[in-house]
Write a protein that holds these residues in place. Structure first.
Motif, PDB file in Angstrom:
ATOM      1  N   GLY A 366       0.809  -1.209   0.000  1.00  0.00           N
ATOM      2  CA  GLY A 366       0.000   0.000   0.000  1.00  0.00           C
ATOM      3  C   GLY A 366       0.845   1.263   0.000  1.00  0.00           C
ATOM      4  O   GLY A 366       2.055   1.241  -0.214  1.00  0.00           O
ATOM      5  N   GLU A 367       0.198   2.389   0.299  1.00  0.00           N
ATOM      6  CA  GLU A 367       0.864   3.697   0.274  1.00  0.00           C
ATOM      7  C   GLU A 367       1.547   3.966   1.624  1.00  0.00           C
ATOM      8  O   GLU A 367       1.140   4.848   2.377  1.00  0.00           O
ATOM      9  CB  GLU A 367      -0.170   4.787  -0.017  1.00  0.00           C
ATOM     10  CG  GLU A 367      -0.725   4.754  -1.424  1.00  0.00           C
ATOM     11  CD  GLU A 367       0.205   5.455  -2.403  1.00  0.00           C
ATOM     12  OE1 GLU A 367       1.312   5.852  -1.993  1.00  0.00           O
ATOM     13  OE2 GLU A 367      -0.186   5.603  -3.569  1.00  0.00           O
ATOM     14  N   VAL A 368       2.616   3.224   1.924  1.00  0.00           N
ATOM     15  CA  VAL A 368       3.231   3.282   3.250  1.00  0.00           C
ATOM     16  C   VAL A 368       3.765   4.669   3.577  1.00  0.00           C
ATOM     17  O   VAL A 368       3.510   5.220   4.659  1.00  0.00           O
ATOM     18  CB  VAL A 368       4.352   2.231   3.369  1.00  0.00           C
ATOM     19  CG1 VAL A 368       4.971   2.296   4.758  1.00  0.00           C
ATOM     20  CG2 VAL A 368       3.807   0.837   3.110  1.00  0.00           C
ATOM     21  N   LEU A 369       4.506   5.272   2.652  1.00  0.00           N
ATOM     22  CA  LEU A 369       5.086   6.591   2.910  1.00  0.00           C
ATOM     23  C   LEU A 369       3.995   7.634   3.152  1.00  0.00           C
ATOM     24  O   LEU A 369       4.094   8.454   4.070  1.00  0.00           O
ATOM     25  CB  LEU A 369       5.980   7.022   1.750  1.00  0.00           C
ATOM     26  CG  LEU A 369       7.323   6.299   1.607  1.00  0.00           C
ATOM     27  CD1 LEU A 369       8.037   6.752   0.350  1.00  0.00           C
ATOM     28  CD2 LEU A 369       8.202   6.556   2.822  1.00  0.00           C
ATOM     29  N   MET A 370       2.956   7.612   2.322  1.00  0.00           N
ATOM     30  CA  MET A 370       1.900   8.606   2.475  1.00  0.00           C
ATOM     31  C   MET A 370       1.054   8.322   3.717  1.00  0.00           C
ATOM     32  O   MET A 370       0.572   9.258   4.373  1.00  0.00           O
ATOM     33  CB  MET A 370       1.024   8.643   1.219  1.00  0.00           C
ATOM     34  CG  MET A 370       0.149   9.886   1.132  1.00  0.00           C
ATOM     35  SD  MET A 370       1.048  11.438   1.411  1.00  0.00           S
ATOM     36  CE  MET A 370       2.215  11.401   0.044  1.00  0.00           C
ATOM     37  N   GLU A 371       0.868   7.052   4.046  1.00  0.00           N
ATOM     38  CA  GLU A 371       0.137   6.720   5.269  1.00  0.00           C
ATOM     39  C   GLU A 371       0.852   7.303   6.482  1.00  0.00           C
ATOM     40  O   GLU A 371       0.232   7.890   7.380  1.00  0.00           O
ATOM     41  CB  GLU A 371      -0.015   5.211   5.411  1.00  0.00           C
ATOM     42  CG  GLU A 371      -1.037   4.597   4.461  1.00  0.00           C
ATOM     43  CD  GLU A 371      -1.173   3.093   4.636  1.00  0.00           C
ATOM     44  OE1 GLU A 371      -0.495   2.542   5.532  1.00  0.00           O
ATOM     45  OE2 GLU A 371      -1.946   2.471   3.887  1.00  0.00           O
ATOM     46  N   GLN A 372       2.179   7.168   6.521  1.00  0.00           N
ATOM     47  CA  GLN A 372       2.952   7.721   7.638  1.00  0.00           C
ATOM     48  C   GLN A 372       2.884   9.243   7.656  1.00  0.00           C
ATOM     49  O   GLN A 372       2.799   9.859   8.709  1.00  0.00           O
ATOM     50  CB  GLN A 372       4.408   7.270   7.538  1.00  0.00           C
ATOM     51  CG  GLN A 372       4.635   5.805   7.853  1.00  0.00           C
ATOM     52  CD  GLN A 372       4.312   5.455   9.297  1.00  0.00           C
ATOM     53  OE1 GLN A 372       3.660   4.456   9.567  1.00  0.00           O
ATOM     54  NE2 GLN A 372       4.757   6.277  10.225  1.00  0.00           N
ATOM     55  N   THR A 373       2.902   9.843   6.470  1.00  0.00           N
ATOM     56  CA  THR A 373       2.828  11.300   6.380  1.00  0.00           C
ATOM     57  C   THR A 373       1.504  11.812   6.925  1.00  0.00           C
ATOM     58  O   THR A 373       1.462  12.765   7.719  1.00  0.00           O
ATOM     59  CB  THR A 373       3.007  11.755   4.915  1.00  0.00           C
ATOM     60  OG1 THR A 373       4.278  11.321   4.437  1.00  0.00           O
ATOM     61  CG2 THR A 373       2.902  13.257   4.796  1.00  0.00           C
ATOM     62  N   VAL A 374       0.421  11.181   6.518  1.00  0.00           N
ATOM     63  CA  VAL A 374      -0.907  11.619   6.967  1.00  0.00           C
ATOM     64  C   VAL A 374      -1.113  11.316   8.450  1.00  0.00           C
ATOM     65  O   VAL A 374      -1.847  12.024   9.139  1.00  0.00           O
ATOM     66  CB  VAL A 374      -2.008  10.963   6.101  1.00  0.00           C
ATOM     67  CG1 VAL A 374      -3.390  11.328   6.610  1.00  0.00           C
ATOM     68  CG2 VAL A 374      -1.863  11.410   4.648  1.00  0.00           C
ATOM     69  N   THR A 375      -0.426  10.303   8.962  1.00  0.00           N
ATOM     70  CA  THR A 375      -0.455  10.045  10.405  1.00  0.00           C
ATOM     71  C   THR A 375      -0.021  11.295  11.164  1.00  0.00           C
ATOM     72  O   THR A 375      -0.656  11.701  12.145  1.00  0.00           O
ATOM     73  CB  THR A 375       0.476   8.877  10.771  1.00  0.00           C
ATOM     74  OG1 THR A 375       0.005   7.686  10.132  1.00  0.00           O
ATOM     75  CG2 THR A 375       0.507   8.652  12.277  1.00  0.00           C
ATOM     76  N   GLY A 376       1.064  11.909  10.691  1.00  0.00           N
ATOM     77  CA  GLY A 376       1.543  13.138  11.315  1.00  0.00           C
ATOM     78  C   GLY A 376       0.540  14.271  11.207  1.00  0.00           C
ATOM     79  O   GLY A 376       0.371  15.060  12.150  1.00  0.00           O
ATOM     80  N   LEU A 377      -0.153  14.371  10.062  1.00  0.00           N
ATOM     81  CA  LEU A 377      -1.160  15.420   9.881  1.00  0.00           C
ATOM     82  C   LEU A 377      -2.326  15.232  10.838  1.00  0.00           C
ATOM     83  O   LEU A 377      -2.879  16.209  11.367  1.00  0.00           O
ATOM     84  CB  LEU A 377      -1.677  15.405   8.436  1.00  0.00           C
ATOM     85  CG  LEU A 377      -0.675  15.728   7.328  1.00  0.00           C
ATOM     86  CD1 LEU A 377      -1.350  15.636   5.969  1.00  0.00           C
ATOM     87  CD2 LEU A 377      -0.076  17.116   7.519  1.00  0.00           C
ATOM     88  N   ILE A 378      -2.713  13.978  11.071  1.00  0.00           N
ATOM     89  CA  ILE A 378      -3.818  13.708  11.999  1.00  0.00           C
ATOM     90  C   ILE A 378      -3.387  14.026  13.432  1.00  0.00           C
ATOM     91  O   ILE A 378      -4.087  14.741  14.170  1.00  0.00           O
ATOM     92  CB  ILE A 378      -4.268  12.242  11.890  1.00  0.00           C
ATOM     93  CG1 ILE A 378      -4.858  11.959  10.503  1.00  0.00           C
ATOM     94  CG2 ILE A 378      -5.306  11.930  12.966  1.00  0.00           C
ATOM     95  CD1 ILE A 378      -5.203  10.496  10.269  1.00  0.00           C
ATOM     96  N   ASP A 379      -2.229  13.506  13.825  1.00  0.00           N
ATOM     97  CA  ASP A 379      -1.781  13.665  15.208  1.00  0.00           C
ATOM     98  C   ASP A 379      -1.518  15.122  15.579  1.00  0.00           C
ATOM     99  O   ASP A 379      -1.724  15.518  16.732  1.00  0.00           O
ATOM    100  CB  ASP A 379      -0.515  12.834  15.448  1.00  0.00           C
ATOM    101  CG  ASP A 379      -0.768  11.338  15.356  1.00  0.00           C
ATOM    102  OD1 ASP A 379      -1.956  10.938  15.372  1.00  0.00           O
ATOM    103  OD2 ASP A 379       0.208  10.562  15.237  1.00  0.00           O
ATOM    104  N   SER A 380      -1.068  15.920  14.611  1.00  0.00           N
ATOM    105  CA  SER A 380      -0.773  17.333  14.886  1.00  0.00           C
ATOM    106  C   SER A 380      -2.020  18.211  14.840  1.00  0.00           C
ATOM    107  O   SER A 380      -1.959  19.388  15.208  1.00  0.00           O
ATOM    108  CB  SER A 380       0.247  17.856  13.864  1.00  0.00           C
ATOM    109  OG  SER A 380      -0.323  17.889  12.555  1.00  0.00           O
ATOM    110  N   GLY A 381      -3.131  17.658  14.385  1.00  0.00           N
ATOM    111  CA  GLY A 381      -4.352  18.444  14.244  1.00  0.00           C
ATOM    112  C   GLY A 381      -4.441  19.171  12.919  1.00  0.00           C
ATOM    113  O   GLY A 381      -5.431  19.871  12.646  1.00  0.00           O
TER     114      GLY A 381
END
Length: 492
Positions: A366-381
């Motif tokens: 899957g989109e591992v790099l983008m999944e990790q990137t969006v994880t940061g966007l969610i966690d930071s608000g």
């Protein structure tokens, strides 16, 4: 660089000089398409070492090829295949050989019908009306870049590069679970969540696990075209239920369930595709009763839940009491834009595990790099802030376009302004055939790339989705102006 050591074979017992053998084999590589015009050739020293030949032999072959215009000697760059290959000349080596992939396959295979919605060419289009996609110009680009750089740090990159989770990135699933529980009233854990490359893949996985050839599947009328095509591709018999201003009609649905062994129901309660209507509270309650009474498998497609412009008390069906029968599918593509292929499926742990095994057959990581990137966007608000900003902007654009159509096209189309989403459902009056209007608009620079229900596809609706979220006000003005002119041309 090509493996010349394997491609070029020199026969030292031949009466043909070695440099000529070498030149002829280079010509063959060019004619076969293995060496394309402009392709750089290895240096004489490198090739001599690979082929275990004297460098002067390589130079003699290259010089012969230069003389016959097969290759060029470029100052300070070396040798490259000529952009002006010889075709007909006294000593032409051209055999008119057809490239291996230039013809038609000799074996049989299924030629699928097109899945692209009817549209005009975009080559001369100034304005493109899509199906309802977000405006990528308002993305928090700096925040995305920052999170992406964090992912590329060695520690993180090494960890996600060596781990493998069939259900998707654990970090992403954990953060997404929190986000969905907070915004959709759900009570799910990571074991209930599978990530996918967009919602379409999630629909495919869920349907593939449920549908067997000959099964009956209930969809709305009209419905999301690609989902319907997928179900039919899997061998399903579609039973269509009408949609009105309150969404899917559940009374006729109940009659269908009484008289048929239905395997699956596909429903879009929020901002129904294509009509944009929202399922009423009464029908939601009735539908939940039917799901439990008939032990019905349901795919709930909630592709743009996050965009609501009025107070909307409706939660997804999946947040209600359904006994695990609803497979909830959503997407962050509608939040971040079409380049971000991030979808997800929520279901029982057992179903998610089966879906993960099926996905592994076509998409291991899957989109591992983008999944990790969006994880940061969610966690930071940052993701929540972006959704809030986009909601405000899209609500203004929805109002602007609705007023514009009421002022300019009220005699041509009927529509109801939706409470959310990214598109209007324009129903053209019978005297204005949509197929002709779209064709005429195309000649004036307006293209439709979204759902168009005309004479080719569900022609009885004579309607289309007009995506407004990605259009500026001036673009909307021009688009409506072109539609006005297109409609007027039909009544002259």
């Amino acid at each position: 660089m090509l493996p010349y050591k394997n491609l070029i074979v020199i026969d030292k017992k031949s009466n043909v000089a070695v440099y000529k053998q070498l030149a002829l084999q280079f010509i063959n590589l060019i004619q076969e398409g293995k060496l394309l015009p402009g392709a750089e050739l290895p240096s004489t020293r490198t090739l001599a070492n690979d082929l275990q030949l004297h460098r002067k032999t390589i130079m003699a072959a290259y010089n012969a090829l230069v003389t016959e215009d097969w290759i060029d000697n470029l100052p300070r760059k070396g040798y490259a295949v000529s952009l002006r290959l010889p075709v007909v000349r006294p000593r032409s080596y051209n055999t008119n050989r057809l490239g291996a992939y230039k013809g038609i396959s000799s074996f049989g295979f299924e030629k699928l019908e097109t899945v692209i919605y009817p549209s005009v060419s975009l080559a001369h289009s100034r304005i493109v009306v899509n199906d309802g996609f977000p405006d990528i110009s308002i993305l928090p680009a700096e925040a995305i870049i920052k999170e992406y750089r964090n992912v590329l740090e060695y520690t993180t990159l090494n960890r996600i590069g060596t781990e493998w989770h069939a259900e998707g990135s654990p970090d992403f699933r954990k953060s997404l679970c929190t986000f969905l529980n907070q915004t959709r009233g759900m009570d799910i854990g990571m074991d209930n969540l599978l990530t996918s490359r967009g919602a379409q893949m999630a629909i495919y996985l869920a349907a593939s696990l449920i549908i067997q050839p000959g099964d009956k599947v209930v969809v709305s009328d009209p419905s999301y075209l690609l989902a319907s095509m997928l179900f039919e591709r899997l061998g399903a018999e579609l039973i269509r239920v009408p949609v009105d201003e309150e969404g899917m009609c559940t009374v006729p649905l109940e009659e269908i369930l009484k008289n048929n062994d239905v395997r699956l129901l596909y429903v879009i309660p929020h901002h129904h595709h294509p009509t944009t209507v929202t399922l009423s509270v009464q029908r939601r309650n009735h539908l939940l009763q039917l799901i439990k009474a008939y032990d019905l498998a349901v795919i709930e497609d909630d592709y743009d839940y996050d965009f609501r412009y009025q107070y909307d008390p409706y939660l997804p069906l999946a947040s209600g009491d359904h006994g695990g029968n609803i497979i909830y599918i959503g997407s962050l593509t509608k939040v971040l834009g079409t380049p971000f292929r991030l979808g997800y499926m929520i279901a029982t742990q057992e179903f998610v595990q089966s879906a993960a095994k099926l996905r592994a057959l076509i998409d291991l990581r899957g989109e591992v790099l983008m999944e990790q990137t969006v994880t940061g966007l969610i966690d930071s608000g940052e993701l929540a802030r972006h959704i809030k900003k986009a909601n405000k902007l899209y609500a203004q654009r929805c109002d602007f376009l609705s007023d514009l159509i009421n002022d300019e096209l009220s005699d041509v189309v009927d529509f109801t302004k939706p409470t959310g989403g990214m598109a209007l459902w324009l129903k053209f009056k019978p005297t204005f055939p949509l197929s002709k209007i779209v064709k005429k608009a195309g000649t004036m620079g307006l293209a439709f790339t979204g759902s168009v229900y005309n004479e080719d596809v569900n022609g009885r609706f004579n309607a289309c989705r007009f995506g407004f979220a990605s259009l500026q006000e001036e673009e909307m003005k021009e688009a409506i102006h072109i539609l006005r002119k297109s409609a007027d041309s039909l009544v002259k």
